[in-house]
Design an enzyme around this catalytic site. Structure first.
Site, PDB file in Angstrom:
ATOM      1  N   ALA A   5       6.493   0.377 -11.274  1.00  0.00           N
ATOM      2  CA  ALA A   5       5.791   0.097  -9.898  1.00  0.00           C
ATOM      3  C   ALA A   5       4.487   0.658 -10.164  1.00  0.00           C
ATOM      4  O   ALA A   5       3.922   1.523 -10.784  1.00  0.00           O
ATOM      5  CB  ALA A   5       6.290   0.532  -8.813  1.00  0.00           C
ATOM      6  N   ASP A   6       3.373   0.054  -9.449  1.00  0.00           N
ATOM      7  CA  ASP A   6       2.084   0.464  -9.365  1.00  0.00           C
ATOM      8  C   ASP A   6       1.531  -0.079  -8.036  1.00  0.00           C
ATOM      9  O   ASP A   6       1.639  -0.868  -7.581  1.00  0.00           O
ATOM     10  CB  ASP A   6       1.120  -0.011 -10.372  1.00  0.00           C
ATOM     11  CG  ASP A   6      -0.379   0.411 -10.370  1.00  0.00           C
ATOM     12  OD1 ASP A   6      -0.464   2.012 -10.794  1.00  0.00           O
ATOM     13  OD2 ASP A   6      -1.382   0.061  -9.884  1.00  0.00           O
ATOM     14  N   THR A   7       0.812   0.910  -7.287  1.00  0.00           N
ATOM     15  CA  THR A   7       0.256   0.706  -5.841  1.00  0.00           C
ATOM     16  C   THR A   7      -1.440   0.806  -6.040  1.00  0.00           C
ATOM     17  O   THR A   7      -1.862   1.823  -6.440  1.00  0.00           O
ATOM     18  CB  THR A   7       0.981   1.732  -5.028  1.00  0.00           C
ATOM     19  OG1 THR A   7       2.138   1.575  -5.076  1.00  0.00           O
ATOM     20  CG2 THR A   7       0.129   1.549  -3.628  1.00  0.00           C
ATOM     21  N   GLY A  64       3.070  -3.357  -6.809  1.00  0.00           N
ATOM     22  CA  GLY A  64       3.372  -4.365  -7.749  1.00  0.00           C
ATOM     23  C   GLY A  64       4.716  -3.619  -8.583  1.00  0.00           C
ATOM     24  O   GLY A  64       4.789  -2.652  -8.785  1.00  0.00           O
TER      25      GLY A  64
END
EC number: 3.6.1.9
Length: 198
Positions: free
Chosen positions: A75-77, A112
């Site tokens: 995940a990436d924020t 994401g």
């Protein structure tokens, strides 16, 4: 988890905590990536692109993870103000400036997520709208100096003091702002494992 081995490709203590709260057994494997993206990429696609790079890097490092019994979660924020992605602050002054820009305004938090299982991929982005109360310079400086939010996109964590005091309202998944839309992750995991019920 039905004989599946779940790997979290993230060092984020918040993502680790959220998966633990969901009572999902997992282990952490991380491989560093550049976390870059094409300059013309639409903003909502950026965190998915970075998450995919993280997941692929871990799978390439560990050959055994190509097996369909393994599921990698990455995940990436990103924090978005207007149409501008706000990253992690470079230093104290940058953190003060970022929070001053967020003060009194609405921004978006987009996480994401990419799940890899053998040749299968599930990728999605979850968006939460966040409104800050107007913050005083003293409040911002207090938060930055006490909580040192230099590893956080947008220079804040919603579960810390500034979230309790400074956030007026949110629309969307609260846990997405923490770094992982965990209820949707569980739903997608169940699909990958062929388990439609919880």
């Amino acid at each position: 988890m039905n004989g599946h081995h779940i790997i979290l490709a993230s060092q984020s203590p918040r993502r680790k905590q959220l998966l633990e709260w969901a009572e999902i057994p997992f282990e952490i494997l991380v491989q560093s990536t550049a976390e870059t993206y094409p300059p013309d990429m639409p903003v909502p696609e950026v965190p998915v692109h970075i998450a995919r790079e993280k997941a692929i890097a871990v799978r390439q490092k560990h050959e055994s993870l190509h097996d369909t019994g393994n599921i990698i979660i990455a995940a990436d924020t990103v924090v978005v103000l207007g149409n501008t992605i706000i990253g992690k602050p470079k230093d104290r002054e940058d953190a003060l400036d970022i929070l001053s820009r967020l003060s009194g305004n609405k921004h978006q938090v987009i996480t994401g997520v990419v799940l890899l299982k053998g040749g299968q991929e599930i990728a999605f982005a979850d968006t939460t709208d966040v409104w800050f109360h107007p913050l005083t310079r003293e409040q911002i400086a207090f938060y930055v100096d006490k909580y040192q939010p230099y590893d956080k996109a947008g220079a804040y964590a919603i579960q810390e003091w500034i979230g309790v005091v400074g956030i007026k309202s949110i629309q969307g998944d609260f846990y997405n702002v923490m770094g992982l839309p965990v209820s949707r992750v569980v739903t997608e995991l169940n699909k990958l494992m062929g388990n439609r019920e919880k």
